[in-house]
Design an enzyme around this catalytic site. Structure first.
Site, PDB file in Angstrom:
ATOM      1  N   GLU A   1       3.677  -5.116  -9.405  1.00 39.92           N
ATOM      2  CA  GLU A   1       2.272  -4.731  -8.957  1.00 39.92           C
ATOM      3  C   GLU A   1       1.907  -5.334  -7.629  1.00 39.92           C
ATOM      4  OE1 GLU A   1       1.528  -7.247 -12.347  1.00 39.92           O
ATOM      5  OE2 GLU A   1       3.016  -6.028 -11.671  1.00 39.92           O
TER       6      GLU A   1
ATOM      7  N   ARG B   1      -2.924   0.405  10.465  1.00 37.06           N
ATOM      8  CA  ARG B   1      -2.565   1.041  11.653  1.00 37.06           C
ATOM      9  C   ARG B   1      -1.026   1.100  11.644  1.00 37.06           C
ATOM     10  NH1 ARG B   1      -4.812  -4.045  14.889  1.00 37.06           N
ATOM     11  NH2 ARG B   1      -3.763  -4.962  12.975  1.00 37.06           N
TER      12      ARG B   1
END
Length: 334
Positions: free
Chosen positions: A258, A246
């Protein structure tokens, strides 16, 4: 209709205008000067415009108007404003509503239009002063109008420069907190946001979770397919994180290599787990046609007020992620 006399003391008027407008800048300055000119010229409408095109100017944007009914922009054709954009001071003493088609439905009789210029002395805007009375504008009033046109020009240039500087600073700041490869937030932003979030949790302002994500066997992909492919995987994974989060509530960060993290506001363990499971599913789907396998191990921790510093939350999420690695990878531990 008789021609209305225009009586005022030009020196008092100029002094008053200067005193009233001096403390104001930017949009506030435009608002004050519009209403002060309306009062000075006993006018019914005053607005300041900016050209939306040029050579010739056919449409303008309203920067400020004393009337809420003035449109945000309008076409100049068949209005007295069109004449001002020929770079001329325009005074029309009467019959504005007769002379100009677009004013036919108005009650305006007289008009005073003053051009505004840029540094190259090109007309790039104007001040319009409309009145429902027929009247002559005395030379002193013309001079005051021109003086304040110059002030509007100077303030507009200053505001434009400030705006450009502000945009430049925003750009530089955004670059400083953005990972250049994946375009998500970087470690610098992560540290600051975690600290801020932890402080808010301690004050019981919000609740939040920290999701720690690490791509499984990423070194194998780099070694077997090259660093360019590795970069493509990192970018693709970051896009999956962004698609599942969101805006302005979940903050996606690349911690390094990573490793990624999501600071999730208004979130508990259950919602963080559901988000993590969606991410794992979408990651497999996104890379399913590739010759390599991409999965992620995820650890979740709550921002808890019983922790003494935010780094404890970070360590807990990191430990949970390593438990996910140790128990088979491609899973969530919280």
């Amino acid at each position: 209709m008789t021609m209305k006399e225009f009586n005022f003391n030009p020196y008092k008027a100029l002094k008053s205008l200067l005193e009233v407008t001096a403390p104001h800048t930017g949009d506030d300055f435009l608002k004050v000067i519009c209403f002060e000119l309306k009062k000075l010229f006993d006018a019914d409408l005053v607005f300041i415009s900016n050209a939306l095109n040029c050579n010739p100017t056919t449409e303008v944007k309203i920067l400020y108007s004393t009337s809420n009914e003035t449109p945000d922009s309008f076409e100049l054709k068949d209005t007295p404003c069109e004449l001002v954009y020929k770079d001329e001071l325009i005074i029309i003493n009467k019959n504005v509503k007769i002379l100009f088609e677009k004013e036919a439905c108005s009650s305006f009789e007289s008009y005073f239009g003053i051009p505004l210029h840029d540094d190259s002395n090109t007309c790039i805007g104007h001040i319009s002063i409309f009145s429902e009375d027929q009247r002559e504008i005395p030379k002193e009033a013309e001079d005051i109008g021109l003086i304040f046109a110059r002030k509007v020009e100077a303030e507009t240039k200053r505001a434009l420069l400030e705006n450009e500087n502000s945009k430049l600073m925003d750009t530089l700041y955004n670059l400083s907190i953005t990972d250049p490869l994946t375009k998500v937030y970087n470690k610098r932003f992560f540290d600051d946001k975690c600290s801020q979030t932890f402080s808010q949790v301690k004050r019981n302002v919000i609740k939040a979770t920290l999701i720690f994500l690490d791509l499984d066997d990423f070194k194998v992909i780099n070694d077997n397919y090259g660093h360019e492919t590795g970069d493509t995987v990192l970018y693709g994974f970051a896009s999956i994180l962004l698609q599942n989060t969101r805006e302005d509530i979940d903050f996606v960060c690349r911690i390094g290599g990573e490793e990624f993290a999501i600071i999730s506001l208004d979130s508990d363990v259950n919602s963080a787990r559901k988000l993590s499971e969606r991410i794992m599913h979408d990651t497999k789907t996104f890379f399913e046609k590739e010759p390599y396998t991409v999965t992620t191990s995820i650890g979740i921790a709550l921002f808890e007020d019983k922790c003494s510093v935010w780094e404890e939350v970070y360590a807990h999420a990191d430990n949970q992620m390593y438990k996910a690695k140790e128990t088979g990878k491609d899973r969530v531990v919280c």
